[in-house]
Design a protein around this motif. Structure first.
Motif, short mmCIF file in Angstrom:
data_model
loop_
_atom_site.label_atom_id
_atom_site.label_comp_id
_atom_site.label_asym_id
_atom_site.label_seq_id
_atom_site.Cartn_x
_atom_site.Cartn_y
_atom_site.Cartn_z
N CYS A 246 0.83 -1.20 0.00
CA CYS A 246 0.00 0.00 0.00
C CYS A 246 0.87 1.26 0.00
N ASP A 249 -0.19 4.35 4.96
CA ASP A 249 -0.70 3.54 6.06
C ASP A 249 -2.23 3.56 6.15
N ALA A 252 -3.44 0.96 3.98
CA ALA A 252 -3.11 -0.36 4.54
C ALA A 252 -4.04 -0.73 5.70
N GLY A 274 2.47 -1.04 4.59
CA GLY A 274 2.01 0.34 4.50
C GLY A 274 3.16 1.28 4.15
N THR A 290 5.79 -1.33 7.74
CA THR A 290 5.65 -0.11 6.97
C THR A 290 6.99 0.59 6.78
#
Lengths: 334, 334
Positions: A246, A249, A252, A274, A290
């Motif tokens: 993604c 975030d 995500a 993310g 992430t």
DNA sequence: ATGAAAGCGCTAACAC
DNA sequence: GTGTTAGCGCTTTCAT
């Protein structure tokens, strides 16, 4: 509540307005006795100064304007807070505006900030091309630095993150986890970072032999809702990819929620990543792997570049792509 | 980039500055021919007006200042966004400041906003008593409305949520789930809402026969970190209460994280509730039962009260406590 | 319908 | 060290 002006203070203290101005600005030397009288008069009258008049005369406002696409996206609020902090050290105030991802609103905000004579502008542009005209114009009027995203062809500084490097980290990590197929969910708006992230995703998956099915590139907007919707589409479309990458975030988190609702296990059935590392990325179910942006550094650099522009003649535009880092959590197996 | 003024436009268009001003402001009648010439001159010279000079002359800035304790708390950013939206409908801009929960910084911001001659101020005070002096002063200088929290003894409007009703809902819900003992985690700062929430928690638990152990009232700050820390203390202290009630969602999210880390199951081992219903409250593990604040309505009312103060003479201060609602999710059994 | 002129409240030369 | 003076760029009477 009747306006008390510097004239009133001067009369009361038995001095001229110039002396009052000097006494209050602190810089110029004024005899201690007079300074005291002035302070007393200010106190007694409840004088509080007119910043507008002062700004007109000095032709500076000690104010910097900042425009972000969204004020409810934690990534931008963190950035804003850092910028405000950095600005405070030089005695400047931040005038914050949201463009709500709307180029027209963005242009309006820019015009308004310029009209209000802010000393400089920090902006994260909404659109890679739709924002160009307005930003070019503004950059011609006063010092301007772009952060996070940028529009090309504008003669201004930029500081953000190295998006290609970020996707190299993400895709490399996924590859190491055995991922063979992946999807990418991002924003439709063609901002520089969006484009660079998509491009990075494609080049690094290609390089590592990860397959990206047609239809596995979903473009919407940077929001939880879009993440949820996009994931529902992926789920409906048939066999899941090994991983869903993604572009931020919020997306995500929406993806995780859709998975949870649909009974799809993360990371068992699919890995999810993310981008930004907002505070809530650590609290989701499961916690989100992430990319951490160096937002404090981005803010500091942006303010530094701005201050430099206040002092020095125009220079070569700087472009600072700071290094991101990968934060591995449970959504890719921990 | 040399400043082009209304004088330049006037010369170019072959009219007086007064006429240019009238043509641009739109209100006054100007012959179509002249209006056209002026527009052309503006275009050709790239004139963009000096809002500071205009503000000085008109003694109004069409700007409203807003001060919130934190700009990274999603509850406040939602509020800010709504206020900005409401303001836009009347052609005013928002000048946003963060007091970072620091009364001194708050006073500084207030002074700065007043000096900048904003037309009015929307503020969520940091402290129930520590903010009083500065806010009283500011309220004497210009229209001011308090939102969410308030300081007493200040002659100003307030609009927020009915905190007692909110805790009645929460505690009633928990009681219905069979809760017999409870703890409360909140902020140390004595803001009005903090106090009302604590008071509401105590009165409603007492009314329903829910026991609150000594030491089960933990006061820190409104943050994820504090929620985590406080919960760790509860866990270390001995037998868990049946429920942990939190004064805001950030605290509650920290509590959930601490539970997860410690292997305590929510809602099986302990029920948890939050306050605000920020977007992330629905995405936590488990999703959070919380109180939804009518933040859009709070913002609309605040702006309405402000506009009213701009037009009308001072009135009786209004105090609007809007009704909250309970959002039941999995953290209390769904 | 348009222009001339008077400031809004402040600061920065420039005198003394 | 302090006062006098001249505006900053704009809007708004008040004339015409």
């Amino acid at each position: 509540m009747a306006k008390v002006t510097i004239r009133d203070v001067a009369d009361r203290a038995g001095v001229s307005t110039a002396t009052v101005s000097r006494a209050l600005s602190g810089a110029k030397r004024v005899s201690a006795a007079v300074e005291d009288q002035v302070r007393r008069a200010v106190q007694e009258l409840g004088y509080s100064g007119n910043g507008i008049a002062s700004a007109l005369r000095r032709s500076r406002t000690d104010t910097v304007g900042m425009i972000v696409p969204s004020i409810v996206n934690p990534f931008f609020t963190s950035l804003v807070e850092s910028v405000e902090h950095a600005l405070q050290d030089e005695g400047r105030q931040l005038f914050l505006c949201s463009s709500r991802s709307d180029p027209q609103l963005e242009e309006q905000r820019l015009r308004s900030l310029v009209a209000r004579q802010v000393d400089g502008i920090v902006i994260s542009p909404v659109h890679g091309t739709g924002s160009t005209a307005a930003i070019s114009w503004a950059a011609g009027e006063l010092p301007l630095v772009q952060v996070d995203r940028y529009v090309t062809g504008v003669d201004s500084d930029w500081v953000g993150v190295d998006d290609d490097e970020a996707l190299r980290l993400v895709v490399g990590h996924l590859s190491g986890r055995g991922v063979r197929t992946a999807a990418f969910i991002s924003s439709r708006l063609t901002s520089s970072s969006t484009e660079l992230r998509v491009a990075g995703f494609q080049s690094h998956t290609a390089r590592l032999g990860i397959a990206v099915a047609p239809g596995a590139l979903l473009l919407g907007e940077y929001s939880i809702d879009w993440g949820r919707t996009a994931m529902q589409r992926l789920l409906a479309a048939g066999p899941l990819p090994d991983a869903v990458v993604c572009a931020d975030d919020l997306i995500a988190l929406g993806v995780l929620q859709a998975c949870s609702t649909a009974g799809v296990a993360v990371p068992e059935d699919v890995l999810v990543t993310g981008f930004d590392d907002i505070p809530f990325a650590a609290l989701s179910d499961p916690p989100l792997t992430t990319v951490r942006q160096p937002q404090a550094a981005i803010a500091t650099e942006a303010v530094r570049l701005l201050s430099q522009a206040f002092r020095e003649p125009p220079h070569e535009p700087a472009r600072l792509a700071l290094a991101p880092s990968l934060v591995v959590r449970a959504s890719t197996g921990g």
